[in-house]
Enzyme design. Sequence first.
Site, PDB file in Angstrom:
ATOM      1  N   ASP A   1       0.841  -1.204   0.000  1.00 16.54           N
ATOM      2  CA  ASP A   1       0.000   0.000   0.000  1.00 16.54           C
ATOM      3  C   ASP A   1       0.875   1.252   0.000  1.00 16.54           C
ATOM      4  O   ASP A   1       0.815   2.042   0.925  1.00 16.54           O
ATOM      5  CB  ASP A   1      -0.940  -0.009   1.227  1.00 16.54           C
ATOM      6  CG  ASP A   1      -0.187  -0.145   2.561  1.00 16.54           C
ATOM      7  OD1 ASP A   1       1.005  -0.537   2.551  1.00 16.54           O
ATOM      8  OD2 ASP A   1      -0.776   0.174   3.609  1.00 16.54           O
TER       9      ASP A   1
ATOM     10  N   ASP B   1       6.807   1.031   1.955  1.00 13.97           N
ATOM     11  CA  ASP B   1       6.530   0.058   0.882  1.00 13.97           C
ATOM     12  C   ASP B   1       7.393   0.412  -0.334  1.00 13.97           C
ATOM     13  O   ASP B   1       8.007  -0.466  -0.956  1.00 13.97           O
ATOM     14  CB  ASP B   1       5.064   0.123   0.442  1.00 13.97           C
ATOM     15  CG  ASP B   1       4.091  -0.117   1.562  1.00 13.97           C
ATOM     16  OD1 ASP B   1       3.572  -1.222   1.688  1.00 13.97           O
ATOM     17  OD2 ASP B   1       3.849   0.842   2.343  1.00 13.97           O
TER      18      ASP B   1
ATOM     19  N   HIS C   1       9.882   0.090   8.045  1.00  9.15           N
ATOM     20  CA  HIS C   1       9.306  -1.227   8.379  1.00  9.15           C
ATOM     21  C   HIS C   1       9.324  -2.208   7.203  1.00  9.15           C
ATOM     22  O   HIS C   1       9.815  -3.328   7.312  1.00  9.15           O
ATOM     23  CB  HIS C   1       7.841  -1.063   8.805  1.00  9.15           C
ATOM     24  CG  HIS C   1       7.606  -0.104   9.910  1.00  9.15           C
ATOM     25  ND1 HIS C   1       7.791  -0.427  11.228  1.00  9.15           N
ATOM     26  CD2 HIS C   1       7.175   1.186   9.906  1.00  9.15           C
ATOM     27  CE1 HIS C   1       7.483   0.607  11.993  1.00  9.15           C
ATOM     28  NE2 HIS C   1       7.112   1.601  11.215  1.00  9.15           N
ATOM     29  N   ASP C   2       8.705  -1.775   6.091  1.00  5.69           N
ATOM     30  CA  ASP C   2       8.418  -2.733   5.016  1.00  5.69           C
ATOM     31  C   ASP C   2       9.684  -3.271   4.342  1.00  5.69           C
ATOM     32  O   ASP C   2       9.693  -4.406   3.837  1.00  5.69           O
ATOM     33  CB  ASP C   2       7.515  -2.078   3.965  1.00  5.69           C
ATOM     34  CG  ASP C   2       6.143  -1.762   4.537  1.00  5.69           C
ATOM     35  OD1 ASP C   2       5.743  -2.411   5.518  1.00  5.69           O
ATOM     36  OD2 ASP C   2       5.464  -0.869   3.985  1.00  5.69           O
TER      37      ASP C   2
ATOM     38  N   ASN D   1      -2.521   2.335   3.814  1.00  3.22           N
ATOM     39  CA  ASN D   1      -2.030   3.687   4.091  1.00  3.22           C
ATOM     40  C   ASN D   1      -2.932   4.752   3.478  1.00  3.22           C
ATOM     41  O   ASN D   1      -3.097   5.832   4.025  1.00  3.22           O
ATOM     42  CB  ASN D   1      -0.608   3.854   3.559  1.00  3.22           C
ATOM     43  CG  ASN D   1       0.410   3.104   4.405  1.00  3.22           C
ATOM     44  OD1 ASN D   1       0.260   3.011   5.622  1.00  3.22           O
ATOM     45  ND2 ASN D   1       1.432   2.565   3.765  1.00  3.22           N
TER      46      ASN D   1
ATOM     47  N   PHE E   1      -0.517  -1.476  12.614  1.00  4.49           N
ATOM     48  CA  PHE E   1      -1.450  -0.948  11.620  1.00  4.49           C
ATOM     49  C   PHE E   1      -1.928  -2.001  10.613  1.00  4.49           C
ATOM     50  O   PHE E   1      -3.135  -2.174  10.401  1.00  4.49           O
ATOM     51  CB  PHE E   1      -0.790   0.236  10.889  1.00  4.49           C
ATOM     52  CG  PHE E   1      -1.640   0.850   9.821  1.00  4.49           C
ATOM     53  CD1 PHE E   1      -2.679   1.716  10.131  1.00  4.49           C
ATOM     54  CD2 PHE E   1      -1.400   0.565   8.479  1.00  4.49           C
ATOM     55  CE1 PHE E   1      -3.472   2.281   9.138  1.00  4.49           C
ATOM     56  CE2 PHE E   1      -2.184   1.126   7.476  1.00  4.49           C
ATOM     57  CZ  PHE E   1      -3.216   1.984   7.807  1.00  4.49           C
ATOM     58  N   ASN E   2      -1.000  -2.701   9.948  1.00  9.08           N
ATOM     59  CA  ASN E   2      -1.407  -3.598   8.855  1.00  9.08           C
ATOM     60  C   ASN E   2      -2.357  -4.691   9.336  1.00  9.08           C
ATOM     61  O   ASN E   2      -3.274  -5.095   8.606  1.00  9.08           O
ATOM     62  CB  ASN E   2      -0.182  -4.271   8.211  1.00  9.08           C
ATOM     63  CG  ASN E   2       0.652  -3.295   7.416  1.00  9.08           C
ATOM     64  OD1 ASN E   2       0.173  -2.237   7.020  1.00  9.08           O
ATOM     65  ND2 ASN E   2       1.911  -3.640   7.190  1.00  9.08           N
TER      66      ASN E   2
ATOM     67  N   THR F   1       3.322  -6.123   2.340  1.00 10.08           N
ATOM     68  CA  THR F   1       3.777  -5.056   3.237  1.00 10.08           C
ATOM     69  C   THR F   1       2.641  -4.091   3.573  1.00 10.08           C
ATOM     70  O   THR F   1       2.873  -2.942   3.918  1.00 10.08           O
ATOM     71  CB  THR F   1       4.970  -4.296   2.617  1.00 10.08           C
ATOM     72  OG1 THR F   1       4.585  -3.814   1.325  1.00 10.08           O
ATOM     73  CG2 THR F   1       6.196  -5.177   2.494  1.00 10.08           C
TER      74      THR F   1
END
Length: 313
Positions: free
Chosen positions: A11, A16, A238-239, A40, A165-166, A124
Amino acid sequence: MSKIPIILDGDPGHDDAMAWVLANASDKLDIRGITSCCGNSTIEKTTYNALRVCALIGLKVPVAKGGKRPLLAEPMNAPSVHGESGLDGPELPEPVFDIEDLDAPSLIAKLVEESEEPITLVPTGPLTNIATFLLTYPELKHKIKHISMMGGGVQFGNWTPAAEFNILVDPEAADIVFKSGIPITMAGLDVTEQALIFPEDFERIRALGNPVAIIVAEWLEFFYEFHRTIGYAGAPVHDAVAVANLIMPDLMESRDLYVQVETTGDFCKGATIADFNNKYEKEPNAKVLMGIDREGFVDLMVDMIRTYGEVAK
Ligand code: BDR
Ligand code: CA
């Protein structure tokens, strides 16, 4: 050495996008396709951003759009982190090709079916597309070798005290994926909060001087600006950890754990609960990344971004 065939699902989203920059630069990975999901930002925005990132990095693979909403939950976005466009900051090139006629789960199915080797999925964002693919095409599950995903956290959350979040955006989808029996590597907050790129590292990246490097440095600045205000010393990319795990697994420390997703609850909806003490006596269903060699991770990002200046992409 043969490359790992992967499908990127996400996203974009700054992290990402940086994960995809990394994947596209690695000679260990063979990107077979890209699918967008809502998370996102709206699916229209994440899909447009996916195409713009492809244009930036010279990636020409089939891209398909995911659905407008999670499986059951109400849609939720993160403009505070990624801006109104979902990928605010530097100006990006316009898309140079269009999305496929297929929807995201159908494109995953097509690519998996056509592939001679089993495929690794790299989600991701919220797991809506992956769960829909598994529900719709159960006969193809055996051709998914591995899921290297960013999501969750077995010690803490970021959107609520318990949830990342994800997973929070689509807990039912995450539940399906964690129960799928497919080998999962979970790059959750336990590791990704350690994958910080510091402001001095932004300058190393910018100094590479190629167009991708300059955009990545500006993405990092934008992404860090939000995180700085809440006390971070760097940008948590993160991703990119879910991709780095495939390229240089030796950078990671992990534990094999049985992980369940909380889909309801007043306080813990979207939490990923790990059975550290083996209370359920279940076999682990996930390799949970717990630590990363931060400097090695940054060096990997720098080395990969350098390639955009050397190779006509
Ligand atoms: C995750 O949430 C999104 O905002 C990021 O792109 C990342 O996938 C981190 O919790
Ligand atoms: Ca994401």
